[in-house]
Each structure stands twice: as structure tokens, then as C-alpha cells.
Design a protein around this motif. Sequence first.
Motif, PDB file in Angstrom:
ATOM      1  N   ILE A 108      -1.551  -4.531   8.444  1.00  0.00           N
ATOM      2  CA  ILE A 108      -0.232  -4.157   7.917  1.00  0.00           C
ATOM      3  C   ILE A 108       0.832  -4.960   8.667  1.00  0.00           C
ATOM      4  O   ILE A 108       0.918  -4.919   9.896  1.00  0.00           O
ATOM      5  CB  ILE A 108       0.036  -2.644   8.092  1.00  0.00           C
ATOM      6  CG1 ILE A 108      -1.005  -1.826   7.318  1.00  0.00           C
ATOM      7  CG2 ILE A 108       1.432  -2.290   7.671  1.00  0.00           C
ATOM      8  CD1 ILE A 108      -0.979  -2.054   5.829  1.00  0.00           C
ATOM      9  N   VAL A 122       1.392  -8.092   3.545  1.00  0.00           N
ATOM     10  CA  VAL A 122       1.020  -6.745   3.111  1.00  0.00           C
ATOM     11  C   VAL A 122       1.924  -5.728   3.797  1.00  0.00           C
ATOM     12  O   VAL A 122       2.002  -5.680   5.027  1.00  0.00           O
ATOM     13  CB  VAL A 122      -0.452  -6.436   3.440  1.00  0.00           C
ATOM     14  CG1 VAL A 122      -0.813  -5.020   2.995  1.00  0.00           C
ATOM     15  CG2 VAL A 122      -1.368  -7.441   2.744  1.00  0.00           C
ATOM     16  N   LEU A 152       3.507  -1.496   3.833  1.00  0.00           N
ATOM     17  CA  LEU A 152       3.034  -0.111   3.707  1.00  0.00           C
ATOM     18  C   LEU A 152       4.235   0.806   3.707  1.00  0.00           C
ATOM     19  O   LEU A 152       5.098   0.726   4.588  1.00  0.00           O
ATOM     20  CB  LEU A 152       2.118   0.201   4.897  1.00  0.00           C
ATOM     21  CG  LEU A 152       1.622   1.633   5.101  1.00  0.00           C
ATOM     22  CD1 LEU A 152       0.738   2.089   3.943  1.00  0.00           C
ATOM     23  CD2 LEU A 152       0.826   1.724   6.408  1.00  0.00           C
ATOM     24  N   LEU A 205      -6.805  -0.012   1.663  1.00  0.00           N
ATOM     25  CA  LEU A 205      -6.339  -1.333   2.096  1.00  0.00           C
ATOM     26  C   LEU A 205      -7.459  -2.366   1.981  1.00  0.00           C
ATOM     27  O   LEU A 205      -7.215  -3.520   1.580  1.00  0.00           O
ATOM     28  CB  LEU A 205      -5.824  -1.248   3.532  1.00  0.00           C
ATOM     29  CG  LEU A 205      -5.297  -2.540   4.155  1.00  0.00           C
ATOM     30  CD1 LEU A 205      -4.166  -3.134   3.325  1.00  0.00           C
ATOM     31  CD2 LEU A 205      -4.838  -2.289   5.591  1.00  0.00           C
ATOM     32  N   LEU A 224       0.864  -1.175   0.000  1.00  0.00           N
ATOM     33  CA  LEU A 224       0.000   0.000   0.000  1.00  0.00           C
ATOM     34  C   LEU A 224       0.904   1.231   0.000  1.00  0.00           C
ATOM     35  O   LEU A 224       1.816   1.333   0.820  1.00  0.00           O
ATOM     36  CB  LEU A 224      -0.891  -0.016   1.247  1.00  0.00           C
ATOM     37  CG  LEU A 224      -2.072   0.963   1.282  1.00  0.00           C
ATOM     38  CD1 LEU A 224      -3.114   0.585   0.236  1.00  0.00           C
ATOM     39  CD2 LEU A 224      -2.699   0.974   2.673  1.00  0.00           C
TER      40      LEU A 224
END
Length: 271
Positions: free
Chosen positions: A262, A240, A242, A226, A140
Motif C-alpha cells: 500500500i 496502489v 487504500l 489486495l 482497495l
Amino acid sequence: MRSVYIACILACLFAVPAAAQESEDLNFASGLEQFQDIRRMLPSYLNNIGLQMLTQRERQIEGLATIEDVSRRRAYLRERMLNDLGGFPERTPLNARVVGVLQRPGYRIEKVIFESQPHFYVTANLYLPTTGHPPYPAILFPLGHEPGGKTNPTWQQMLGSLATKGFVALTWDPIGQGERLQIYDEDLRESKVGDSTVEHTVVGAQCLLLGEHLARYTIWDGMRALDYLLSRPEVDPTRVGLTGNSGGGTHTAYIAALDDRIKVAAPSCYI
């Protein structure tokens, strides 16, 4: 004519002391040495408060010794942040749709629109690998105040590079940038107030007048981004990350603190 001449002379006589009074004579701080730095008084006062709080925070961080200590600290920070933001809106349907696709060597870009709140539209770009085997790890990527929003060439290069390395990457235009300019001039074909930082200042002031905070909108946009990223079947939800720069670095810190989905966060050059 003689009366007009006399009136002009009198006006000039009275204007001179009036002009003088309008300058230094009416400045209560004129000549007083202790008031020379009066413009710094409020910033200095606030800075001192901030420095005291940072010292207190440093002592608290140094005292963290166990996983339980860290968990309590995390819960405390999350509670304070949510309280300051005023909480978040209800999670409503994203109503996401792909409105265009660009093919690139090794990846493709999908142009996406979703609603972070009902009829509150967010424009985004999803970078998808076309090699390898899904599900892929995902990134992300919140943006900073660089020109162009998600079309900025540096960030297009960054996101394309991530896609060629096997990451699904999602970025979106923050409020006041890219396709989401709030103070748009049709003749200039850009913001009436110039830079996105000024847009954020103006919109932020409007929010404060309503008892809200611009961060509540921008952070929620990121958390809903997200949601969309994790809705894609190409994404591995256990991997995932960020990351972002400047304003994107700030949002990286905020979103990572508020959302346990996250797994890794890497803020860059932020407040």
C-alpha cells in the motif's frame, strides 16, 4: 373449603415480606451513596488505563526525529499487531473466478469470488475503467457497517466515480455483511440478529471462545483482496491506494500498517 381459604391467607401474608426482600432490601448498595455509580466503575477503570497509554504514545511519537526512528516504530507496531492477532494463515491459492459482468458508461463491474483461505469464500466487486490506457492506478476499498455490504448505493457511487476517473477499484463483503451473512434467516431473507455490528459481535464472541480474533479473519480477507487486485494485468502495482469509512477506515489503518504494498492510505471516520 375452609382449609383452602386459610392456606390462601397464609400465602398472602408470607408473600408480602418475600416480595419486599426481593427488591431493595437485598440490594447491598441500596442507600449507599458511594455505590450509585457502580456501573461505571469498570468502564472508568479501563478508560483510565487507555488514557495513560495514549499519553505514553504521544510522548513516544513526539520523540520521532529521523527516518530510522519511524522505521523502528513501524516494526514495533507491526510486531505487536501480529502478536495480538495471532499471526496470519498460510497464503493459499485464491481460486478466483469472475461470475458476472455489468457494463456501465465508462467502466464495467466484475463480480468476483475468491478464497482468502481454503473454502473460505469472499464475494467482491471489481470496478474497471473502459477508457484510457492500462495499467491503471488502483484503490482497495474496505467497507464499513453500512447496510447491504458492497451493494450499498453510496459505495457503488463512490467506486463507479473512481473507475470513471481512471482507477481500478476493488471492494468486498466483510464477514457478516452482504452475501456473507453468517446468521441468515431464510424466511426473513436477512440476518437473524439484525445489523452487521451485531453479527460481528456474535461471531467475534465465537472466535474468542476458540482463542481466535475476528480481526484476524477480516484483515486477512483484505490482504488477500489486495493479492487479487495486484494479480490483475490492468493494475499498476506501484500505484496502489487504500481508503474506507467507519469499519472500512479501521481496516484501512490496519492493512496499511501490515502491508508495504500500500503506497497511500486515507482512513475515514474510524476508531
